[in-house]
Design a protein around this motif. Structure first.
Motif, short mmCIF file in Angstrom:
data_model
loop_
_atom_site.label_atom_id
_atom_site.label_comp_id
_atom_site.label_asym_id
_atom_site.label_seq_id
_atom_site.Cartn_x
_atom_site.Cartn_y
_atom_site.Cartn_z
N LEU A 114 9.70 7.88 -0.52
CA LEU A 114 8.27 8.05 -0.76
C LEU A 114 7.90 9.50 -1.02
CD1 LEU A 114 6.77 5.66 1.95
CD2 LEU A 114 7.20 5.20 -0.47
N GLY A 115 8.93 10.37 -1.14
CA GLY A 115 8.65 11.76 -1.45
C GLY A 115 8.25 12.56 -0.23
N ASP B 298 0.82 -1.22 0.00
CA ASP B 298 0.00 0.00 0.00
C ASP B 298 0.85 1.27 0.00
OD1 ASP B 298 1.04 -0.17 2.50
OD2 ASP B 298 -0.86 0.03 3.58
N ASN B 299 2.15 1.08 -0.32
CA ASN B 299 3.10 2.21 -0.43
C ASN B 299 3.33 2.92 0.91
OD1 ASN B 299 4.89 3.27 -2.35
ND2 ASN B 299 3.69 5.14 -2.54
N THR B 300 3.34 2.17 2.00
CA THR B 300 3.68 2.72 3.32
C THR B 300 4.98 2.10 3.79
OG1 THR B 300 2.37 1.02 4.45
CG2 THR B 300 1.27 3.12 3.94
N GLU C 48 6.08 25.06 7.29
CA GLU C 48 4.78 24.39 7.31
C GLU C 48 4.42 23.77 5.97
OE1 GLU C 48 5.44 27.33 8.47
OE2 GLU C 48 4.51 27.70 10.41
N LYS C 49 5.00 24.28 4.88
CA LYS C 49 4.71 23.74 3.54
C LYS C 49 5.63 22.59 3.16
CE LYS C 49 3.08 28.25 1.89
NZ LYS C 49 3.29 29.34 0.90
N GLY C 50 6.54 22.26 4.06
CA GLY C 50 7.46 21.17 3.78
C GLY C 50 8.68 21.58 3.00
N ILE C 51 8.88 22.89 2.81
CA ILE C 51 10.06 23.38 2.09
C ILE C 51 11.26 23.39 3.04
CG2 ILE C 51 11.06 25.33 0.84
CD1 ILE C 51 8.20 26.12 0.03
N VAL C 52 12.35 22.84 2.56
CA VAL C 52 13.54 22.69 3.40
C VAL C 52 14.65 23.64 2.96
CG1 VAL C 52 15.28 21.08 4.26
CG2 VAL C 52 12.99 20.25 3.72
N LYS C 53 15.25 24.31 3.93
CA LYS C 53 16.43 25.13 3.69
C LYS C 53 17.55 24.56 4.55
CE LYS C 53 18.15 29.90 3.88
NZ LYS C 53 17.83 31.30 4.29
#
Length: 605
Positions: free
Chosen positions: A604-605, A24-26, A426-431
């Motif tokens: 898994l992105g 189930d892609n987990t 909060e948007k999952g953007i990483v710096k």
């Protein structure tokens, strides 16, 4: 269901995380391992350590490497440290010797000045002079004390003695007059006869005062202001000693040799900055901040720092097989320190503590070494290998498995050679950012400032608390608590400072170190590297470069397990109302395995 592995190749350790991708892609995390990194991080020598780690992790779940579908490895940039010393004047006293000796049991007390004479010539010495008698090992303490006592009776003025054997106290106990006596002088044959010398032995519980003062030496030997300047390294090397001998130059000549520290040229994408190492770590770091993104760093030719930079690049060139002009320094981190410098003319390894700047440099190579690692792994294991991501980003993903965390979240991954930081909004953007300077630099500082010349011992001092063995049945720990033992301790530990490593004790056999000094040096080294570098990294990734915009910080990596570092960083970050603490990756790993876990999660992105 298929098995995948995340592999984090670090400077000291290689960490592995094994997980199953279900239908189930987990994800289901199955096991992990921690093994020693083989070779320099970011080179094909790492392959052996990776295979060891994979084998160990898979063994825990009764699987083999052939059961893996994919191996994901981190981008492993090599990080190396080197030291560049500030300008130092070495004083070479022509035709003379100097003994800054500190035997555990000197004899007598006081200051004696006179002409050096061999003990066999003492009975025939003139009565109008003062003498310092040299006693080689073939003359025992009974014979030596008999000759000196006879000289006293004959009005021969013996002011002090220099002894080759460990017999100063034995001789002193048999003399009719108390004189300062220094013993355990191994190279006594190098002491010139017929020249003026001064011997000083401090009273019990004190250190010498005259020979550790350049003006005291100048007074004894009637030096000019110019000559006094040149004895500063000698007097500095004698500070804190119980006893010492200084022997005057026959001709009073001195030679001065300047070793320049040199200039650093920090080359950025839009501007460059030149800074002298003499100006200290603060000025160097100001130039680093001024330049911004660093493309490369160069050192002035024929200087300490120039040689250091050249050696770092040459080392990485030989390791990676790349041309030296392709090896670039991505970041440097400078720390002020002191190092023991050998005083020329000494007979007992005398050193003078001099100012120095220690530089940690992160050497950036192209992607070729990582590609070679992936290709070699793939050939040897028959499993597809992918270079999956930047360490700091992967560590941030792994840190999210720590209970009690939420976005936005920042991580500090403090390793052996580098400090990585990342923030996820909060948007999952990483710096993220990757900076030089971490555990190995702290070890280097402890080693130099304590004058140990023992990297293993310095590493253990860094990682463990210390105590002092006050009897064969108890020790006083550094927090002042007393620990008692039912069985007697090893007698060689008695009166020693010991490193308290788990259920073991490692003695420190350096007489001039106190428990207070070791604790101070250790904590200062950690503060100057870990805390300052943490602030430098977090400030660069914080929104608007404002630390107050980061609400949570998770500490991951090996150094997060340290018994002092997390609390030191937490205390400093609390001033900015930031919550900080050790990570607990996947609820079971503690601060370890963050990058390896993140490598699996990123699949898994």
């Amino acid at each position: 269901m298929k098995l995948i592995a995340g592999v984090d190749i670090g400077n000291s350790t290689t960490e592995v995380c094994i997980a199953a991708i279900k239908d189930d892609n987990t994800l289901e995390f199955l096991s992990s391992s921690l093994t020693a990194t083989t070779g320099v991080k970011g080179t094909v020598d790492n392959v052996t350590g990776v295979i060891n780690g994979l084998t160990e992790a898979l063994k825990k779940i009764d699987k083999n490497i052939s059961d893996l579908s994919l191996i994901r490895i981190n981008e492993a940039a090599p990080v190396v440290c080197g030291a560049a010393m500030e300008t130092i004047t070495e004083t070479v006293i022509t035709g003379s010797t100097m003994i800054g000796h500190n035997p555990s049991t000197p004899g007598g007390v006081g200051l004696g000045v006179g002409e050096i004479i061999h003990i066999k010539d003492l009975p025939d010495a003139a009565k109008k002079k003062s003498y310092i008698v040299v006693i080689p090992k073939e003359i025992g303490y009974e014979e030596a004390s008999r000759i000196i006592n006879m000289s006293f009776e004959n009005d021969i003025d013996v002011k002090a003695a220099i002894v080759q054997n460990d017999e100063a106290v034995l001789i002193n106990n048999r003399l009719k007059k108390t004189i300062p006596i220094v013993d355990e002088v191994r190279q006594i044959e190098k002491i010139p006869l017929g020249v003026v010398a001064a011997v000083e032995v401090a009273p019990e519980g004190k250190s010498i005062s005259t020979l550790s003062n350049p003006y005291g030496i100048a007074t004894i030997f009637d030096l000019t202001p110019e000559e006094t300047k040149y004895v500063i390294p000698i007097s500095k090397s004698l500070i804190g000693k119980k006893s010492a001998v200084v022997i005057k130059t026959p001709k009073g000549q001195v030679k001065e040799r300047i070793i320049p520290a040199g200039n650093l040229l920090i080359i950025g994408s839009t501007m460059s900055s030149k800074v002298s190492v003499d100006s200290g770590a603060e000025a160097i770091m100001e130039s680093v901040e001024e330049v911004g993104t660093i493309d490369d760093v160069e050192g002035e030719k024929n200087t300490n720092v120039g040689n250091m930079i050249k050696n770092l690049k040459s080392k990485m060139s030989s390791i990676t097989g790349q041309k030296i002009d392709k090896v670039k320094i991505k970041d440097i981190f400078a720390v002020d320190t002191t190092v023991p410098v050998k005083v020329e003319g000494g007979l007992a390894g005398e050193t003078s503590m001099e100012k120095a700047v220690v530089l940690a440099a992160m050497v950036k190579t192209n992607a070729l070494p990582m590609i070679e690692i992936a290709e070699k792994l793939q050939r040897e294991l028959g499993v597809f290998v992918k270079i999956a991501g930047v360490e700091a980003v992967m560590a941030a993903l792994g840190a999210l498995t720590t209970p009690g965390t939420k976005l936005p979240l920042a991580i500090l991954d403090i390793g052996g050679g580098s400090t990585d930081a990342a923030v996820i909004d909060e948007k999952g953007i990483v710096k993220s950012i990757h900076m030089a300077g971490a555990g190995e630099l702290v070890t280097m500082l402890i080693d130099s400032e304590l004058g140990l010349n023992d990297r293993y011992l310095s590493e253990e001092i860094k990682k463990n608390p210390i105590g002092k063995v006050e009897s064969l049945f108890h020790i006083r720990m550094e927090n002042r608590e007393i620990k008692f033992f039912a069985k007697p301790l090893n007698p060689r530990f008695y009166g020693r400072i010991v490193i308290l490593k788990e259920n073991d004790m490692i003695p420190i056999f350096k007489e001039d170190l106190t428990m207070e000094k070791i604790i101070y040096v250790r904590r200062q080294a950690k503060y100057k590297v870990f805390v300052k570098n943490a602030f430098r990294a977090l400030t660069k990734i914080a929104p608007g470069n404002n630390l107050r915009q980061i609400p949570n910080v998770v500490l991951v990596g090996g150094s997060a397990l340290d018994f002092e570092i997390p609390e030191m960083i937490l205390t400093e970050l609390s001033n900015y109302k930031i919550i900080a603490g050790r990570g607990n990756i996947r609820k079971v790993e503690g601060p370890r395995n963050a990058v390896a876990t993140g490598l699996v999660m990123s699949y898994l992105g």
